[in-house]
Scaffold this motif. Structure first.
Motif, PDB file in Angstrom:
ATOM      1  N   PHE A  28     -37.145   5.161 -50.539  1.00 28.59           N
ATOM      2  CA  PHE A  28     -35.788   5.493 -50.940  1.00 28.59           C
ATOM      3  C   PHE A  28     -35.142   4.265 -51.559  1.00 28.59           C
ATOM      4  O   PHE A  28     -35.439   3.131 -51.160  1.00 28.59           O
ATOM      5  CB  PHE A  28     -34.964   5.949 -49.732  1.00 28.59           C
ATOM      6  CG  PHE A  28     -35.481   7.200 -49.104  1.00 28.59           C
ATOM      7  CD1 PHE A  28     -35.268   8.432 -49.697  1.00 28.59           C
ATOM      8  CD2 PHE A  28     -36.195   7.154 -47.920  1.00 28.59           C
ATOM      9  CE1 PHE A  28     -35.761   9.601 -49.123  1.00 28.59           C
ATOM     10  CE2 PHE A  28     -36.685   8.305 -47.327  1.00 28.59           C
ATOM     11  CZ  PHE A  28     -36.465   9.535 -47.932  1.00 28.59           C
ATOM     12  N   LEU A  29     -34.271   4.472 -52.512  1.00 32.30           N
ATOM     13  CA  LEU A  29     -33.538   3.370 -53.122  1.00 32.30           C
ATOM     14  C   LEU A  29     -32.372   2.995 -52.220  1.00 32.30           C
ATOM     15  O   LEU A  29     -31.561   3.854 -51.855  1.00 32.30           O
ATOM     16  CB  LEU A  29     -33.038   3.757 -54.516  1.00 32.30           C
ATOM     17  CG  LEU A  29     -34.121   4.163 -55.516  1.00 32.30           C
ATOM     18  CD1 LEU A  29     -33.492   4.503 -56.860  1.00 32.30           C
ATOM     19  CD2 LEU A  29     -35.151   3.062 -55.671  1.00 32.30           C
ATOM     20  N   SER A  30     -32.316   1.739 -51.850  1.00 34.51           N
ATOM     21  CA  SER A  30     -31.285   1.303 -50.898  1.00 34.51           C
ATOM     22  C   SER A  30     -29.875   1.551 -51.419  1.00 34.51           C
ATOM     23  O   SER A  30     -28.962   1.848 -50.656  1.00 34.51           O
ATOM     24  CB  SER A  30     -31.480  -0.158 -50.517  1.00 34.51           C
ATOM     25  OG  SER A  30     -31.483  -0.981 -51.654  1.00 34.51           O
ATOM     26  N   VAL A  33     -29.169   5.172 -50.553  1.00 33.86           N
ATOM     27  CA  VAL A  33     -29.015   5.337 -49.106  1.00 33.86           C
ATOM     28  C   VAL A  33     -27.665   4.767 -48.667  1.00 33.86           C
ATOM     29  O   VAL A  33     -26.975   5.338 -47.822  1.00 33.86           O
ATOM     30  CB  VAL A  33     -30.170   4.659 -48.340  1.00 33.86           C
ATOM     31  CG1 VAL A  33     -29.924   4.709 -46.840  1.00 33.86           C
ATOM     32  CG2 VAL A  33     -31.498   5.322 -48.688  1.00 33.86           C
ATOM     33  N   ASP A  34     -27.261   3.657 -49.258  1.00 31.17           N
ATOM     34  CA  ASP A  34     -26.006   2.996 -48.907  1.00 31.17           C
ATOM     35  C   ASP A  34     -24.802   3.924 -49.088  1.00 31.17           C
ATOM     36  O   ASP A  34     -23.837   3.851 -48.330  1.00 31.17           O
ATOM     37  CB  ASP A  34     -25.841   1.730 -49.748  1.00 31.17           C
ATOM     38  CG  ASP A  34     -24.701   0.864 -49.278  1.00 31.17           C
ATOM     39  OD1 ASP A  34     -24.596   0.603 -48.065  1.00 31.17           O
ATOM     40  OD2 ASP A  34     -23.892   0.453 -50.134  1.00 31.17           O
ATOM     41  N   GLN A  35     -24.863   4.806 -50.061  1.00 36.08           N
ATOM     42  CA  GLN A  35     -23.750   5.734 -50.309  1.00 36.08           C
ATOM     43  C   GLN A  35     -23.641   6.801 -49.216  1.00 36.08           C
ATOM     44  O   GLN A  35     -22.566   7.318 -48.959  1.00 36.08           O
ATOM     45  CB  GLN A  35     -23.921   6.412 -51.671  1.00 36.08           C
ATOM     46  CG  GLN A  35     -23.801   5.455 -52.824  1.00 36.08           C
ATOM     47  CD  GLN A  35     -24.072   6.114 -54.154  1.00 36.08           C
ATOM     48  OE1 GLN A  35     -24.274   7.325 -54.249  1.00 36.08           O
ATOM     49  NE2 GLN A  35     -24.078   5.332 -55.208  1.00 36.08           N
ATOM     50  N   ILE A  36     -24.750   7.128 -48.563  1.00 35.39           N
ATOM     51  CA  ILE A  36     -24.769   8.194 -47.561  1.00 35.39           C
ATOM     52  C   ILE A  36     -24.822   7.640 -46.138  1.00 35.39           C
ATOM     53  O   ILE A  36     -24.132   8.121 -45.243  1.00 35.39           O
ATOM     54  CB  ILE A  36     -25.968   9.134 -47.819  1.00 35.39           C
ATOM     55  CG1 ILE A  36     -25.843   9.743 -49.216  1.00 35.39           C
ATOM     56  CG2 ILE A  36     -26.042  10.230 -46.768  1.00 35.39           C
ATOM     57  CD1 ILE A  36     -27.096  10.392 -49.721  1.00 35.39           C
ATOM     58  N   PHE A  37     -25.656   6.617 -45.935  1.00 31.86           N
ATOM     59  CA  PHE A  37     -25.834   5.987 -44.623  1.00 31.86           C
ATOM     60  C   PHE A  37     -25.673   4.474 -44.740  1.00 31.86           C
ATOM     61  O   PHE A  37     -26.654   3.724 -44.645  1.00 31.86           O
ATOM     62  CB  PHE A  37     -27.223   6.300 -44.048  1.00 31.86           C
ATOM     63  CG  PHE A  37     -27.500   7.753 -43.814  1.00 31.86           C
ATOM     64  CD1 PHE A  37     -26.858   8.439 -42.802  1.00 31.86           C
ATOM     65  CD2 PHE A  37     -28.417   8.425 -44.599  1.00 31.86           C
ATOM     66  CE1 PHE A  37     -27.122   9.781 -42.566  1.00 31.86           C
ATOM     67  CE2 PHE A  37     -28.696   9.770 -44.380  1.00 31.86           C
ATOM     68  CZ  PHE A  37     -28.034  10.448 -43.367  1.00 31.86           C
ATOM     69  N   PRO A  38     -24.466   3.980 -44.943  1.00 36.35           N
ATOM     70  CA  PRO A  38     -24.293   2.539 -45.126  1.00 36.35           C
ATOM     71  C   PRO A  38     -24.761   1.715 -43.927  1.00 36.35           C
ATOM     72  O   PRO A  38     -25.136   0.551 -44.081  1.00 36.35           O
ATOM     73  CB  PRO A  38     -22.791   2.375 -45.363  1.00 36.35           C
ATOM     74  CG  PRO A  38     -22.173   3.627 -44.891  1.00 36.35           C
ATOM     75  CD  PRO A  38     -23.205   4.705 -44.994  1.00 36.35           C
ATOM     76  N   GLU A  39     -24.796   2.321 -42.741  1.00 40.53           N
ATOM     77  CA  GLU A  39     -25.244   1.587 -41.556  1.00 40.53           C
ATOM     78  C   GLU A  39     -26.743   1.294 -41.579  1.00 40.53           C
ATOM     79  O   GLU A  39     -27.236   0.501 -40.775  1.00 40.53           O
ATOM     80  CB  GLU A  39     -24.870   2.351 -40.272  1.00 40.53           C
ATOM     81  CG  GLU A  39     -25.548   3.687 -40.107  1.00 40.53           C
ATOM     82  CD  GLU A  39     -24.855   4.863 -40.800  1.00 40.53           C
ATOM     83  OE1 GLU A  39     -25.266   5.994 -40.519  1.00 40.53           O
ATOM     84  OE2 GLU A  39     -23.932   4.655 -41.622  1.00 40.53           O
ATOM     85  N   LYS A  63     -30.727  -6.003 -51.362  1.00 44.67           N
ATOM     86  CA  LYS A  63     -30.298  -4.933 -50.475  1.00 44.67           C
ATOM     87  C   LYS A  63     -31.553  -4.333 -49.863  1.00 44.67           C
ATOM     88  O   LYS A  63     -32.490  -3.964 -50.576  1.00 44.67           O
ATOM     89  CB  LYS A  63     -29.494  -3.879 -51.224  1.00 44.67           C
ATOM     90  CG  LYS A  63     -28.868  -2.846 -50.309  1.00 44.67           C
ATOM     91  CD  LYS A  63     -27.883  -1.964 -51.029  1.00 44.67           C
ATOM     92  CE  LYS A  63     -26.593  -2.628 -51.351  1.00 44.67           C
ATOM     93  NZ  LYS A  63     -25.764  -3.055 -50.215  1.00 44.67           N
ATOM     94  N   THR A  64     -31.578  -4.274 -48.529  1.00 41.24           N
ATOM     95  CA  THR A  64     -32.763  -3.784 -47.833  1.00 41.24           C
ATOM     96  C   THR A  64     -32.408  -2.573 -46.972  1.00 41.24           C
ATOM     97  O   THR A  64     -31.236  -2.328 -46.687  1.00 41.24           O
ATOM     98  CB  THR A  64     -33.374  -4.876 -46.944  1.00 41.24           C
ATOM     99  OG1 THR A  64     -32.400  -5.298 -45.977  1.00 41.24           O
ATOM    100  CG2 THR A  64     -33.823  -6.072 -47.764  1.00 41.24           C
ATOM    101  N   LEU A  65     -33.443  -1.831 -46.589  1.00 43.54           N
ATOM    102  CA  LEU A  65     -33.272  -0.660 -45.736  1.00 43.54           C
ATOM    103  C   LEU A  65     -33.866  -0.900 -44.377  1.00 43.54           C
ATOM    104  O   LEU A  65     -34.922  -1.507 -44.231  1.00 43.54           O
ATOM    105  CB  LEU A  65     -34.003   0.545 -46.339  1.00 43.54           C
ATOM    106  CG  LEU A  65     -33.351   1.241 -47.499  1.00 43.54           C
ATOM    107  CD1 LEU A  65     -34.261   2.338 -48.031  1.00 43.54           C
ATOM    108  CD2 LEU A  65     -32.028   1.812 -47.100  1.00 43.54           C
ATOM    109  N   ASN A  66     -33.203  -0.396 -43.348  1.00 48.60           N
ATOM    110  CA  ASN A  66     -33.741  -0.407 -42.002  1.00 48.60           C
ATOM    111  C   ASN A  66     -34.355   0.978 -41.776  1.00 48.60           C
ATOM    112  O   ASN A  66     -33.688   1.901 -41.341  1.00 48.60           O
ATOM    113  CB  ASN A  66     -32.623  -0.688 -40.994  1.00 48.60           C
ATOM    114  CG  ASN A  66     -33.127  -0.706 -39.573  1.00 48.60           C
ATOM    115  OD1 ASN A  66     -34.300  -0.497 -39.333  1.00 48.60           O
ATOM    116  ND2 ASN A  66     -32.237  -0.946 -38.654  1.00 48.60           N
ATOM    117  N   TYR A  67     -35.627   1.134 -42.124  1.00 38.89           N
ATOM    118  CA  TYR A  67     -36.298   2.414 -41.964  1.00 38.89           C
ATOM    119  C   TYR A  67     -36.432   2.766 -40.505  1.00 38.89           C
ATOM    120  O   TYR A  67     -36.613   3.844 -40.121  1.00 38.89           O
ATOM    121  CB  TYR A  67     -37.692   2.390 -42.629  1.00 38.89           C
ATOM    122  CG  TYR A  67     -37.677   2.619 -44.110  1.00 38.89           C
ATOM    123  CD1 TYR A  67     -37.640   3.886 -44.627  1.00 38.89           C
ATOM    124  CD2 TYR A  67     -37.697   1.537 -44.993  1.00 38.89           C
ATOM    125  CE1 TYR A  67     -37.645   4.102 -46.000  1.00 38.89           C
ATOM    126  CE2 TYR A  67     -37.706   1.733 -46.360  1.00 38.89           C
ATOM    127  CZ  TYR A  67     -37.687   3.027 -46.859  1.00 38.89           C
ATOM    128  OH  TYR A  67     -37.687   3.231 -48.194  1.00 38.89           O
TER     129      TYR A  67
END
Length: 67
Positions: A28-30, A33-39, A63-67
């Protein structure tokens, strides 16, 4: 259902100092994801030695994701 998986490749030439994996990636593009789940997203600073002066660091913010 708002998130759509993507295939992508890291821009290795532009960010060679980060040692990013090559080849096709799936995830997923961070930014999306940031727009829907910023946490679930973080702005992460990565420090690596400067190619021209290894005693100094080059800092890149990604910008990274916490999968």
């Amino acid at each position: 259902m708002a998130l759509q998986p993507k295939t992508y490749a890291f821009r290795q030439n532009e960010y060679a100092h980060l040692n990013l994996p090559d080849g096709q990636q799936i995830g997923f593009l961070s930014q999306e994801v940031d727009q829907i789940f910023p946490e679930l997203t973080l702005d992460t600073e990565i420090a690596t030695p400067r190619p021209d002066n290894p005693k100094e660091s080059l800092t890149t913010t990604v910008k990274t994701l916490n999968y």
